[in-house]
Design a protein around this motif. Sequence first.
Motif, PDB file in Angstrom:
ATOM      1  N   ASN A   1       0.834  -1.207   0.000  1.00  7.94           N
ATOM      2  CA  ASN A   1       0.000   0.000   0.000  1.00  7.94           C
ATOM      3  C   ASN A   1       0.867   1.255   0.000  1.00  7.94           C
TER       4      ASN A   1
ATOM      5  N   SER B   1      -4.824   7.812  -5.948  1.00  7.43           N
ATOM      6  CA  SER B   1      -6.150   7.859  -5.342  1.00  7.43           C
ATOM      7  C   SER B   1      -7.175   7.313  -6.331  1.00  7.43           C
TER       8      SER B   1
ATOM      9  N   ASN C   1      -5.412   3.761  -3.412  1.00  8.87           N
ATOM     10  CA  ASN C   1      -5.190   3.736  -1.965  1.00  8.87           C
ATOM     11  C   ASN C   1      -6.506   3.711  -1.195  1.00  8.87           C
ATOM     12  N   GLU C   2      -7.601   3.455  -1.906  1.00  4.43           N
ATOM     13  CA  GLU C   2      -8.911   3.351  -1.262  1.00  4.43           C
ATOM     14  C   GLU C   2      -8.970   2.121  -0.369  1.00  4.43           C
ATOM     15  N   LYS C   3      -9.442   2.288   0.838  1.00  4.23           N
ATOM     16  CA  LYS C   3      -9.567   1.163   1.765  1.00  4.23           C
ATOM     17  C   LYS C   3     -10.620   0.197   1.260  1.00  4.23           C
ATOM     18  N   ASP C   4     -10.269  -1.097   1.227  1.00  6.23           N
ATOM     19  CA  ASP C   4     -11.196  -2.103   0.732  1.00  6.23           C
ATOM     20  C   ASP C   4     -11.984  -2.722   1.881  1.00  6.23           C
ATOM     21  N   HIS C   5     -13.003  -3.492   1.518  1.00  7.98           N
ATOM     22  CA  HIS C   5     -13.857  -4.147   2.500  1.00  7.98           C
ATOM     23  C   HIS C   5     -13.948  -5.631   2.176  1.00  7.98           C
TER      24      HIS C   5
ATOM     25  N   TRP D   1     -18.158  -4.651  -0.193  1.00 10.32           N
ATOM     26  CA  TRP D   1     -17.352  -4.892  -1.404  1.00 10.32           C
ATOM     27  C   TRP D   1     -18.208  -4.660  -2.644  1.00 10.32           C
TER      28      TRP D   1
END
Length: 269
Positions: free
Chosen positions: A130, A135, A188-192, A197
Amino acid sequence: MSRLIAKKLLQGKITTPSKICVRSYHPIAKDYIKPITIEPLTYTTDSLQSKVLGHCLANNVPKHGFKEKAIVQSINQLGLSPSLISVLGSSNSPSFFHSSPAVLELIKYHLVTKRHELTKDIPQDNIDHNNGLPSLEELMIKRLQMDIPVGGQLTDLFAQLSIPSQYLMDTALPELFNLADDMIYFSNEKDHFDMAWYTKRLGVSFTYVTSKLFMAQDKSPNFSETMQFAHDKLYNVMKLGDYYNNAEEFAWYTLMVSTNLIKSQLARK
């Protein structure tokens, strides 16, 4: 999709009834390997098919649109046999608008190669750690900018992509969702790792489609208003959490705009 079903799908123990690429709801590195053959294309990036279609996108589609005339001109300009057009799209069936299989292959090539090009320079090591990732907005804007050369042909492109057909299910929608998936994975988006998702990717897909539809009507210099529209829409969807409320809006908006595009195309014939 449960983890068990996803695991069995990846192991080949369950087959799917369509050609839609199946991805599990958590990131798996092998989904993002950059091969010589980019699925769902069936030929390599250095093949004769790629040479013709790539030349067509760069030189003739901006003038003639996604039409057989553009492909024929590229074949002639490259000094190739006219019979080549009969094999370019052998895996596709003619669409509702009687677009030839070669035209559908040109559209597929455009969608797939632009998706691949968007992230090809991002090292896997950056993703693993990461580190220095762009972005989500940067990737969204970059993908929209890739279509500036064919900006005048987007209405025709959307009209062909939105027709209810096997091509829509096997190519158009899978490519849209794979693009949204890639933009999140390589950013760099936070994933789920749960239902978020799906909803997050639906939100990104919605933002991209509405931005492209806006772009098709945009007359501002270098599509500057489209880029601002995408920025604002993505902020509302991702930062304010609107992606949980966009499923119905996405479906109705796309249906209404696609219907209008289809009507305009039929009126020209």
